[in-house]
Enzyme design. Sequence first.
Site, PDB file in Angstrom:
ATOM      1  N   GLU A 210       0.822  -1.202   0.000  1.00 50.81           N
ATOM      2  CA  GLU A 210       0.000   0.000   0.000  1.00 50.81           C
ATOM      3  C   GLU A 210       0.862   1.260   0.000  1.00 50.81           C
ATOM      4  O   GLU A 210       1.904   1.320   0.660  1.00 50.81           O
ATOM      5  CB  GLU A 210      -0.924   0.012   1.218  1.00 50.81           C
ATOM      6  CG  GLU A 210      -1.943  -1.120   1.229  1.00 50.81           C
ATOM      7  CD  GLU A 210      -3.008  -0.913   2.287  1.00 50.81           C
ATOM      8  OE1 GLU A 210      -3.538   0.214   2.383  1.00 50.81           O
ATOM      9  OE2 GLU A 210      -3.310  -1.876   3.015  1.00 50.81           O
ATOM     10  N   GLY A 222      -7.916  -3.311  -2.135  1.00 51.28           N
ATOM     11  CA  GLY A 222      -7.042  -4.053  -3.031  1.00 51.28           C
ATOM     12  C   GLY A 222      -7.635  -5.392  -3.436  1.00 51.28           C
ATOM     13  O   GLY A 222      -7.493  -5.829  -4.583  1.00 51.28           O
TER      14      GLY A 222
END
Length: 276
Positions: A210, A222
Amino acid sequence: MPVKFTKMHGAGNDFVMIDTISQRIKLRPRDIRKIADRRRGIGCDQVLLVEPPGQANADFRYRIFNADGSEAGQCGNGARCFARFVRHRRLTHLQTMVVEAGNSLMTLTMRDNHEVEVDMGPPRFAPKDIPLHREHEALEYDLVAAGEQLRIGALSMGNPHAILRVDAIDDGSLERLGEAIRSHEDFPEGNNAGFLEIVDRRNVRLRVFERGVGETEACGSGACAAVVYGQRMGWLDDRVTVELTGGKLDIYWQGDNNSVLMTGPTAISFEGTIRL
């Protein structure tokens, strides 16, 4: 300044939750970094603030800050923890609530065993909406990162995602590649770099690096982005279980302009007070 907090996680993606409704505080980026520091602070991937809504049709507003102090636009695992937190702190008794996150509204619904379903909204694919430096929208894009020529999927789930299909997420080279992708210059706001291993049409494995954090044990947005990419490429069904380092998430998307629905666990680790 003493600040009351609750430490939570969703499938291992951990957060410090702070209620700014019942306590009047203003946090600076350096405060966020101190809170998130795993040696000198509480330790977390992100700090989440509960605020009063700015829109009449919302119940709350929540803001997301990465461990480096930068503000993020979306966090699916954080949204689930948010729903449990506001009920745990008796800020609401609603089973289903609408919250502001960035420029969008999210619907959160409590399920059994402290699981929460999050309506993440529809994915966005136009390069300007991701954002991504490309002229035209495509299913995949060429990208050179860490000296390698790649074909990635890219889309926004309220924050930018780059997804690369791999044979195995246990590959030792993915850490170097993840760092190169998430800070790639073609993504002006950075991205969350996801590595997708397909087990079968209903099951995948995923690692995510991230922006502003690094590799996390889970990334809800995600997971949504990876499943959307896999469906658009014809690899996956509309309902998929995503296995991450910290646990499993269930993702459901019917394609087109439909919302992506994510369901997963929440857990409260501990509560306390930190002086800033």
